[in-house]
Design an enzyme around this catalytic site. Structure first.
Site, short mmCIF file in Angstrom:
data_model
loop_
_atom_site.label_atom_id
_atom_site.label_comp_id
_atom_site.label_asym_id
_atom_site.label_seq_id
_atom_site.Cartn_x
_atom_site.Cartn_y
_atom_site.Cartn_z
CG PHE A 1 -6.49 18.44 -24.04
CD1 PHE A 1 -6.50 17.91 -25.32
CD2 PHE A 1 -6.84 17.61 -22.98
CE1 PHE A 1 -6.86 16.58 -25.53
CE2 PHE A 1 -7.18 16.29 -23.19
CZ PHE A 1 -7.19 15.77 -24.47
CB THR A 2 -11.41 18.12 -23.86
OG1 THR A 2 -10.50 17.02 -23.78
CG2 THR A 2 -11.76 18.37 -25.32
CG PHE B 1 -15.72 15.29 -26.76
CD1 PHE B 1 -15.55 16.36 -25.90
CD2 PHE B 1 -14.86 14.22 -26.67
CE1 PHE B 1 -14.53 16.37 -24.96
CE2 PHE B 1 -13.83 14.21 -25.74
CZ PHE B 1 -13.67 15.28 -24.88
CE1 TYR C 1 -4.06 2.00 0.37
CE2 TYR C 1 -2.55 3.45 1.56
CZ TYR C 1 -3.76 3.24 0.91
OH TYR C 1 -4.65 4.28 0.78
CG ASP D 1 -0.89 18.67 -21.29
OD1 ASP D 1 -0.29 17.58 -21.22
OD2 ASP D 1 -2.09 18.78 -21.58
CE LYS E 1 -3.50 10.69 -24.04
NZ LYS E 1 -3.76 12.04 -23.65
NE ARG F 1 -11.06 16.14 -29.79
CZ ARG F 1 -10.89 15.67 -28.55
NH1 ARG F 1 -9.70 15.46 -28.07
NH2 ARG F 1 -11.92 15.42 -27.77
C1 LIG Z 1 -4.88 12.84 -23.04
C2 LIG Z 1 -4.50 14.22 -22.71
C3 LIG Z 1 -4.73 14.75 -21.43
C4 LIG Z 1 -5.50 14.01 -20.36
O1 LIG Z 1 -4.91 12.83 -20.01
P1 LIG Z 1 -5.77 11.53 -19.58
O2 LIG Z 1 -4.70 10.55 -19.22
O3 LIG Z 1 -6.60 11.15 -20.74
O4 LIG Z 1 -6.60 11.92 -18.41
C5 LIG Z 1 -4.28 16.04 -21.18
N1 LIG Z 1 -3.66 16.76 -22.14
C6 LIG Z 1 -3.43 16.28 -23.37
C7 LIG Z 1 -2.73 17.13 -24.38
C8 LIG Z 1 -3.85 15.00 -23.70
O5 LIG Z 1 -3.66 14.54 -24.93
#
Ligand SMILES: *Cc1c(COP(=O)(O)O)cnc(C)c1O
Length: 471
Positions: A141-142, A463, A89, A229, A272, A396
């Site tokens: 970004f969303t 979306f 843990y 980011d 990513k 998008r």
């Molecule tokens: C995917 C993404 C996020 C959010 O990450 P999650 O792991 O999906 O929560 C933030 N910023 C960018 C540019 C992304 O592509």
């Protein structure tokens, strides 16, 4: 139609550039069969999904280019690491491996794991944003914008104008417009500037080292912070290496370190660049922000040494970070995107240029020039592509852009795009040929659809779950 093999510019050295052929720097050890569907099956499936590709069942999809998020293939070294998961843990050894990997590759002092990127965005926004604050960023970004606004902040776009023009060939369309930034820094209360590398919503477009350095100097002058980011910062480093003077001979690893050194911390989606199916982190150099983050993390994610992840997930991510800066890996990763993009350009299909890092973006406005934006051209195009071949893509455009927080009116973004996102190390060049042919066939189809009407609209991030019917 016969597929024309095009030249891919995969190498940074002149000598290798003479060669046309290239291959992935790995071989396949395990396969996952794909299911083929008939046109009737696909029509039924997209109807049942309300013409939203997010609502399709993955088993009804042939080639899945919905997203590169969490869809990459792990290496045998990562899988081996999964078996070394320390599922304690507290204080799992995999946490320390992850911490070390982030410190070594990204350079930040404090590292807090989160279940994925948005977990980190949530914590950071809650700590730094007060109601009425402004958070300038290079295009929204969303999930990032959502968390900033949810904490009471206002997002302001400060990306260069070229980013909003799908035809502009600017090599660093992710750059920040320094005049726009300075105006915000003078006029509003800015807790931090949010810099994305590469810029997803602009078409996977990079930001240059020079621009990042200038942003950093400006923020220092105005005593505000920069949070990166860093989701695709390694892909950004590749573009700096291949496009910016003075970086051609530098390693991706050292470019990434330098790039991050101009910021105070980052939010990260490990799904990513870091080649894992789940995971993320929040990192920073300021010890008091780190302390607050550790306080909040126990409420929302888990203890600060696991942040919602299993030990094995942290190990896979630590190893994925190491693999992500491998020169051959990144050259093949971006090379595959370039290969698909170049095929489409050769066939005069309208896509966002220059070709970005993780995806090809189809310009839906130029597919359907007569369709009003309120009929959702990109949503329509994504459905048409699925119907044609079972290839799944993502809207998008106006659906993703959502509504204005205050007035409730639809945002009308200038870019109305369909994203073909390439998972890392998953598909072969032959899959890219199939995708290109399907896109071409949809583009040349003489009968154009009239668009869609939205029949269900969720309150947040619409979306993902909105439903539609044909007009
Ligand atoms: C995917 C993404 C996020 C959010 O990450 P999650 O792991 O999906 O929560 C933030 N910023 C960018 C540019 C992304 O592509």
């Amino acid at each position: 139609m016969k597929v024309k093999k095009s030249r891919t510019n995969l190498s940074t050295t002149g000598q290798q550039r003479q060669r046309r052929s290239w291959a992935e720097p790995y071989k396949i050890k395990m396969v996952e069969p794909l299911r083929m569907t008939s046109p009737q099956q696909r029509r039924r499936a997209i109807q049942a999904a309300g013409y939203n590709t997010f609502l399709l069942r993955s088993e009804d999809v042939y080639i899945d280019l919905l997203t590169d998020s969490g869809t990459s293939a792990m290496s045998d070294w990562q899988w081996a690491g999964m078996m070394l998961g320390d599922e304690a843990y507290a204080g799992s050894r995999n946490f320390y491996n992850l911490e070390e990997a982030v410190q070594e590759h990204y350079g930040y002092r404090y590292v807090i794991p989160t279940h994925q990127g948005r977990g980190a965005e949530h914590i950071l926004s809650q700590i730094l944003i007060k109601p009425g604050d402004t958070i300038p960023g290079n295009m929204y970004f969303t999930t990032t914008r959502f968390h900033q606004e949810h904490a009471g902040g206002n997002f302001v776009d400060i990306i260069i104008d070229e980013a909003h023009d799908s035809r502009s060939l600017h090599p660093f369309k992710g750059n920040i417009d320094l005049k726009k930034l300075e105006r915000q820094l003078k006029a509003s209360r800015v807790p931090y500037v949010c810099v994305a590398a590469t810029v997803n919503m602009a078409g996977g477009q990079p930001i240059s080292m020079r621009n990042m350095k200038a942003v950093s100097q400006l923020c220092k002058k105005h005593k505000t912070k920069i949070f990166l980011d860093a989701t695709r910062a390694v892909e950004n480093a590749y573009f700096i290496k291949t496009r910016e003077k003075g970086y051609g001979e530098r390693s991706l690893k050292s470019i990434l370190r330098e790039f991050c050194s101009y910021s105070d911390g980052c939010t990260m989606s490990g799904k990513k660049d870091s080649l894992v199916n789940i995971g993320g982190w929040l990192a920073m150099n300021d010890s008091s922000i780190a302390e607050e983050a550790r306080n909040l993390i126990v409420v929302y994610e888990g203890l600060h040494t696991y942040g919602g992840l299993a030990g094995r997930d942290m190990e896979a991510m630590a190893r994925g970070i190491v693999e992500s800066v491998d020169e051959n890996h990144m050259r093949a990763r971006i090379g595959q995107v370039e290969y698909l993009g170049q095929l489409l350009l050769d066939w005069k299909i309208p896509i966002v240029e220059p070709i970005g890092g993780h995806a090809i973006y189809l310009d839906a406005r130029r597919f359907y020039p007569h369709m009003p934006q309120d009929n959702f051209p990109a949503q329509t195009l994504a459905a048409e592509l699925y119907l044609d071949s079972g290839v799944r893509s993502m809207e998008r455009g106006i659906v993703s852009a959502g509504r204005d927080k205050e007035s409730g009116a639809n945002h009308h973004p200038s870019l109305e795009l369909v994203r073909l996102t390439i998972p890392r190390r998953v598909y072969t060049q032959a899959h890219m040929d199939v995708v290109a042919e399907s896109v071409e066939s949809v583009f040349r189809k003489p009968r154009k659809p009239r668009g869609l009407a939205m029949t269900y609209e969720p309150k947040y991030l619409r979306f993902f779950q909105a439903r539609f019917r044909p007009k």
